[in-house]
Design a protein around this motif. Sequence first.
Motif, PDB file in Angstrom:
ATOM      1  N   GLY A   1     -41.274  57.907 -35.478  1.00  0.00           N
ATOM      2  CA  GLY A   1     -40.342  57.567 -36.550  1.00  0.00           C
ATOM      3  C   GLY A   1     -40.069  56.083 -36.683  1.00  0.00           C
ATOM      4  O   GLY A   1     -40.985  55.259 -36.685  1.00  0.00           O
ATOM      5  N   SER A   2     -38.785  55.736 -36.808  1.00  0.00           N
ATOM      6  CA  SER A   2     -38.411  54.347 -37.083  1.00  0.00           C
ATOM      7  C   SER A   2     -38.744  53.427 -35.908  1.00  0.00           C
ATOM      8  O   SER A   2     -38.943  52.232 -36.100  1.00  0.00           O
TER       9      SER A   2
ATOM     10  N   ARG B   1     -39.550  65.660 -44.248  1.00  0.00           N
ATOM     11  CA  ARG B   1     -39.557  64.221 -44.565  1.00  0.00           C
ATOM     12  C   ARG B   1     -40.945  63.773 -45.026  1.00  0.00           C
ATOM     13  O   ARG B   1     -41.074  62.954 -45.918  1.00  0.00           O
TER      14      ARG B   1
ATOM     15  N   LYS C   1     -30.704  62.570 -32.415  1.00  0.00           N
ATOM     16  CA  LYS C   1     -29.521  61.807 -32.823  1.00  0.00           C
ATOM     17  C   LYS C   1     -28.274  62.613 -32.490  1.00  0.00           C
ATOM     18  O   LYS C   1     -28.212  63.808 -32.786  1.00  0.00           O
TER      19      LYS C   1
ATOM     20  N   ASP D   1     -39.311  66.501 -39.695  1.00  0.00           N
ATOM     21  CA  ASP D   1     -40.393  65.610 -40.139  1.00  0.00           C
ATOM     22  C   ASP D   1     -41.361  66.341 -41.081  1.00  0.00           C
ATOM     23  O   ASP D   1     -41.986  65.714 -41.937  1.00  0.00           O
TER      24      ASP D   1
ATOM     25  N   SER E   1     -26.794  53.380 -34.463  1.00  0.00           N
ATOM     26  CA  SER E   1     -26.718  52.958 -35.853  1.00  0.00           C
ATOM     27  C   SER E   1     -25.264  53.077 -36.292  1.00  0.00           C
ATOM     28  O   SER E   1     -24.546  53.979 -35.850  1.00  0.00           O
TER      29      SER E   1
ATOM     30  N   ARG F   1     -34.504  58.335 -27.270  1.00  0.00           N
ATOM     31  CA  ARG F   1     -35.942  58.561 -27.458  1.00  0.00           C
ATOM     32  C   ARG F   1     -36.648  58.676 -26.111  1.00  0.00           C
ATOM     33  O   ARG F   1     -36.408  57.860 -25.218  1.00  0.00           O
TER      34      ARG F   1
ATOM     35  N   SER G   1     -41.512  53.571 -34.050  1.00  0.00           N
ATOM     36  CA  SER G   1     -42.925  53.213 -34.225  1.00  0.00           C
ATOM     37  C   SER G   1     -43.095  52.221 -35.363  1.00  0.00           C
ATOM     38  O   SER G   1     -43.866  51.269 -35.268  1.00  0.00           O
ATOM     39  N   LYS G   2     -42.352  52.470 -36.438  1.00  0.00           N
ATOM     40  CA  LYS G   2     -42.444  51.614 -37.611  1.00  0.00           C
ATOM     41  C   LYS G   2     -41.915  50.207 -37.303  1.00  0.00           C
ATOM     42  O   LYS G   2     -42.577  49.206 -37.585  1.00  0.00           O
ATOM     43  N   ARG G   3     -40.723  50.162 -36.699  1.00  0.00           N
ATOM     44  CA  ARG G   3     -40.074  48.876 -36.457  1.00  0.00           C
ATOM     45  C   ARG G   3     -40.870  47.996 -35.502  1.00  0.00           C
ATOM     46  O   ARG G   3     -40.969  46.787 -35.685  1.00  0.00           O
TER      47      ARG G   3
ATOM     48  N   GLU H   1     -47.243  56.570 -32.776  1.00  0.00           N
ATOM     49  CA  GLU H   1     -46.350  57.654 -32.362  1.00  0.00           C
ATOM     50  C   GLU H   1     -46.991  58.358 -31.153  1.00  0.00           C
ATOM     51  O   GLU H   1     -48.216  58.389 -31.026  1.00  0.00           O
TER      52      GLU H   1
ATOM     53  N   PHE I   1     -34.152  60.039 -45.957  1.00  0.00           N
ATOM     54  CA  PHE I   1     -34.139  58.654 -46.453  1.00  0.00           C
ATOM     55  C   PHE I   1     -32.822  58.359 -47.182  1.00  0.00           C
ATOM     56  O   PHE I   1     -32.818  57.945 -48.331  1.00  0.00           O
TER      57      PHE I   1
END
Length: 235
Positions: free
Chosen positions: A99-100, A216, A177, A213, A121, A94, A102-104, A109, A35
């Motif tokens: 992660g982001s 995290r 990444k 993860d 990014s 992906r 799924s969230k966005r 997941e 984060f």
Amino acid sequence: MEKLDQLYEGKAKKVYATADENLLIVSYKDDATAFNGLKKGTIVGKGVINNKMSNMMMQLLEKKGVPTHYVQQLSDRDTLVKKVSIVPLEVIIRNVSAGSFSKRYGVAEGITFDEPTIEFSYKNDELGDPLINEYHALALKLATKEEIELIKTYAFRVNEVLKEYFLSLGVKLIDFKLEFGKTTDGKIVLADEISPDTCRFWDAVTNEKLDKDRFRRDLGGVEAAYEEIFRRISK
Ligand code: TMP
Ligand code: ASP
């Protein structure tokens, strides 16, 4: 080759100059952050595993036609690499939602995509690495059009090679990444690292998470997950 001046200290690695102006030494630490550095900790033995694993992956990828910064492993934690200027883009591929993503987009997941996705990014800690598209990257002069095309080609090639390789070890490559750099003679090469810090790995049978993860999300068994991935790639 010996370490001279420390040039840079990142969250997970230190970078040193060498007597050769075109070569650097990266030294992998056990420090872990998440984060954007808000969460800090230590994953004992991570530096050794990430160093060795990343070098194995870079050598595999070189064989499969992806140029990398890798030159030579010097010790458990230290590796000689080509000096590059890092293209300030985090390139994320992906295969499965997590992660982001799924969230966005508000999806569970674990949904396998028909085709891999790619996103970028802007690598900038102060801004929190915001998501950007290729046009934004061009506008910000982070890379040229040709360089972005090459980076996309290499990133998808890395995915094909690694997805197949990890599946043969009973591991699903969920996402990862990458970072690319430009060598002193202007070539785009894969740089940074490929490790459980930068990839999501799920056991192909149990879907157990075998990556960062676990750190995290405070899932426990962090060191054991890194060791399990390393055990499988060392067979
Ligand atoms: P994300 O789902 O959080 O966007 O992460 C996608 C992938 O990128 C995942 O495999 C973890 C990796 N990653 C990094 O290597 N560094 C980072 O700073 C972040 C946020 C993700
Ligand atoms: N290493 C990154 C950070 O600390 C994030 C992550 O890998 O989750 O910002």
